[in-house]
Scaffold this motif. Structure first.
Motif, mmCIF file in Angstrom:
data_model
loop_
_atom_site.group_PDB
_atom_site.id
_atom_site.type_symbol
_atom_site.label_atom_id
_atom_site.label_comp_id
_atom_site.label_asym_id
_atom_site.label_seq_id
_atom_site.Cartn_x
_atom_site.Cartn_y
_atom_site.Cartn_z
ATOM 1 N N UNK A 97 -7.679 -10.864 -30.913
ATOM 2 C CA UNK A 97 -7.964 -10.652 -32.354
ATOM 3 C C UNK A 97 -9.220 -11.384 -32.804
ATOM 4 N N UNK A 98 -9.728 -12.250 -31.943
ATOM 5 C CA UNK A 98 -10.899 -13.049 -32.344
ATOM 6 C C UNK A 98 -12.183 -12.438 -31.785
ATOM 7 N N UNK A 99 -13.253 -12.518 -32.564
ATOM 8 C CA UNK A 99 -14.556 -12.074 -32.038
ATOM 9 C C UNK A 99 -14.991 -13.067 -30.953
ATOM 10 N N UNK A 100 -15.939 -12.618 -30.121
ATOM 11 C CA UNK A 100 -16.456 -13.514 -29.081
ATOM 12 C C UNK A 100 -17.075 -14.756 -29.732
ATOM 13 N N UNK A 101 -17.725 -14.566 -30.874
ATOM 14 C CA UNK A 101 -18.313 -15.733 -31.559
ATOM 15 C C UNK A 101 -17.231 -16.782 -31.841
ATOM 16 N N UNK A 126 -26.097 -17.159 -23.710
ATOM 17 C CA UNK A 126 -27.278 -16.935 -22.867
ATOM 18 C C UNK A 126 -27.097 -17.614 -21.512
ATOM 19 N N UNK A 127 -26.503 -18.805 -21.527
ATOM 20 C CA UNK A 127 -26.330 -19.551 -20.266
ATOM 21 C C UNK A 127 -25.427 -18.807 -19.282
ATOM 22 N N UNK A 128 -24.488 -18.009 -19.806
ATOM 23 C CA UNK A 128 -23.590 -17.276 -18.891
ATOM 24 C C UNK A 128 -24.067 -15.832 -18.682
ATOM 25 N N UNK A 129 -25.277 -15.521 -19.195
ATOM 26 C CA UNK A 129 -25.860 -14.210 -18.927
ATOM 27 C C UNK A 129 -25.311 -13.090 -19.793
ATOM 28 N N UNK A 130 -24.808 -13.413 -20.992
ATOM 29 C CA UNK A 130 -24.362 -12.356 -21.905
ATOM 30 C C UNK A 130 -25.391 -12.190 -23.024
ATOM 31 N N UNK A 131 -25.583 -10.943 -23.496
ATOM 32 C CA UNK A 131 -26.568 -10.735 -24.559
ATOM 33 C C UNK A 131 -26.095 -11.349 -25.873
ATOM 34 N N UNK A 132 -27.044 -11.656 -26.758
ATOM 35 C CA UNK A 132 -26.705 -12.322 -28.032
ATOM 36 C C UNK A 132 -25.738 -11.476 -28.860
ATOM 37 N N UNK A 133 -25.848 -10.133 -28.767
ATOM 38 C CA UNK A 133 -24.976 -9.298 -29.619
ATOM 39 C C UNK A 133 -23.520 -9.298 -29.129
ATOM 40 N N UNK A 134 -23.260 -9.901 -27.975
ATOM 41 C CA UNK A 134 -21.863 -10.024 -27.507
ATOM 42 C C UNK A 134 -21.032 -10.788 -28.535
ATOM 43 N N UNK A 135 -21.678 -11.691 -29.276
ATOM 44 C CA UNK A 135 -20.948 -12.550 -30.218
ATOM 45 C C UNK A 135 -20.169 -11.745 -31.253
ATOM 46 N N UNK A 140 -11.707 -6.919 -25.746
ATOM 47 C CA UNK A 140 -11.355 -5.661 -25.062
ATOM 48 C C UNK A 140 -12.575 -4.800 -24.754
ATOM 49 N N UNK A 141 -13.709 -5.132 -25.357
ATOM 50 C CA UNK A 141 -14.922 -4.345 -25.099
ATOM 51 C C UNK A 141 -15.628 -4.790 -23.814
ATOM 52 N N UNK A 142 -15.066 -5.783 -23.121
ATOM 53 C CA UNK A 142 -15.755 -6.350 -21.956
ATOM 54 C C UNK A 142 -14.946 -6.163 -20.676
ATOM 55 N N UNK A 143 -15.664 -6.121 -19.543
ATOM 56 C CA UNK A 143 -15.012 -6.042 -18.224
ATOM 57 C C UNK A 143 -14.400 -7.400 -17.871
ATOM 58 N N UNK A 144 -13.626 -7.436 -16.795
ATOM 59 C CA UNK A 144 -13.007 -8.695 -16.354
ATOM 60 C C UNK A 144 -14.050 -9.775 -16.082
ATOM 61 N N UNK A 145 -15.129 -9.406 -15.388
ATOM 62 C CA UNK A 145 -16.177 -10.383 -15.062
ATOM 63 C C UNK A 145 -16.866 -10.888 -16.324
ATOM 64 N N UNK A 146 -17.107 -9.962 -17.276
ATOM 65 C CA UNK A 146 -17.748 -10.384 -18.532
ATOM 66 C C UNK A 146 -16.810 -11.279 -19.343
#
Ligand SMILES: Nc1ncnc2c1ncn2[C@@H]1O[C@H](COP(=O)(O)OP(=O)(O)OP(=O)(O)O)[C@@H](O)[C@H]1O
Length: 250
Positions: A97-101, A126-135, A140-146
């Motif tokens: 239920x929480x945003x990545x941010x 950025x340090x883990x290689x995710x784009x800023x808009x991931x926040x 549920x919008x991300x793969x297991x690795x992400x």
């Protein structure tokens, strides 16, 4: 001085059976420690003690020479900022239920870290290689690795000294595992990792030091390269024999 010192630590759950038996180990800053052993050997229990989620039944754990006492609230505040964790399952460990941010910002808020939360979260992503808009997105919008990258971003956002990683790639496919191991290698320049795994090969890639746990006892410990080249204990030899292919020495 060692960053973490575990002195004669034993642990039993209420049911009474000894799960960890007189453990002694140290974690030095800048030297990742691998914790290896078969299922049920006590690896997760040891991490729970190192995280301050449980108190040893005997012995003590020291952080920079100070006793880790879960009842000492003042100490635990500082401790939680310095020691963070990432767990095995990237599906259940993130609140859907929480945003990545909000997920990544959570330790900063919980620990009342005085910082610019927006920029700390962007830096961690950025340090883990995710784009800023991931926040702005949700787990549920991300793969297991992400998702595991999001969990790692949460673990490093408060700039801890030690990150405890419990089987963090075992739920991932092989190519994603390799990417996450590469990421941990990169992050190892700014935090020390204690890596729990069944997989000696993975530990060899990340950890200069290793302990081998069998039924709650450390049967072997030392520099990973030495332990892999010349295992002294039959249990270590058995574990090595069950590892299909070892990478080049660390
Ligand atoms: N809450 C609990 N109450 C009682 N016994 C427990 C509890 N949690 C774990 N145990 C027991 O403690 C022992 C060690 O478990 P632990 O999870 O630490 O092992 P592990 O090496 O991490 O295993 P795995 O690799 O399967 O995760 C096991 O025998 C387990 O059944």
């Amino acid at each position: 001085m060692s960053f973490i010192t575990v002195e004669n630590v034993s642990f039993a759950y209420r049911s009474g059976r000894t799960i960890l038996d007189s453990l002694n180990l140290t974690i030095e800053k800048g030297r990742n420690l691998g914790i290896v052993g078969e299922s049920g050997s006590g690896k997760t229990t040891l991490l729970r003690l190192l995280l301050g989620l449980a108190q040893p039944s005997a012995g003590r754990i020291l952080l920079d020479g100070q006793i880790l006492d879960t009842r000492n609230r003042a100490f635990m505040g500082g401790f939680r900022k310095r020691v963070q964790a990432v767990f095995q399952d990237p599906y259940s460990s993130l609140d859907p239920r929480q945003s990545v941010f909000n997920i990544v910002a959570e330790p900063l808020r919980a620990l009342k870290v005085q910082t610019d939360i927006e920029s700390a979260v962007s830096e961690a992503l950025a340090a883990v290689g995710l784009p800023a808009d991931a926040a702005r997105r949700y787990p549920h919008e991300f793969s297991g690795g992400q998702r595991q990258r999001i969990a790692i971003a949460r673990a490093i956002v408060a700039r801890p000294d030690l990150v405890l990683a419990d089987e963090i790639v075992s739920a991932l496919d092989l190519s994603t595992r390799i990417l996450i191991v590469d990421l941990l290698k990169t992050l190892s320049t700014s935090a020390t990792f204690a890596v729990v795994s069944h997989d000696i090969a993975l530990v060899a890639l990340l950890c200069p030091d290793i302990i081998i746990l069998e039924k709650g006892r450390i049967v072997e410990s030392g520099p990973t390269e030495r332990v892999l080249k010349d295992p002294a204990h039959p249990y270590t030899r058995r574990l090595l024999a069950s590892t299909p292919r070892l990478p080049p020495p660390v």
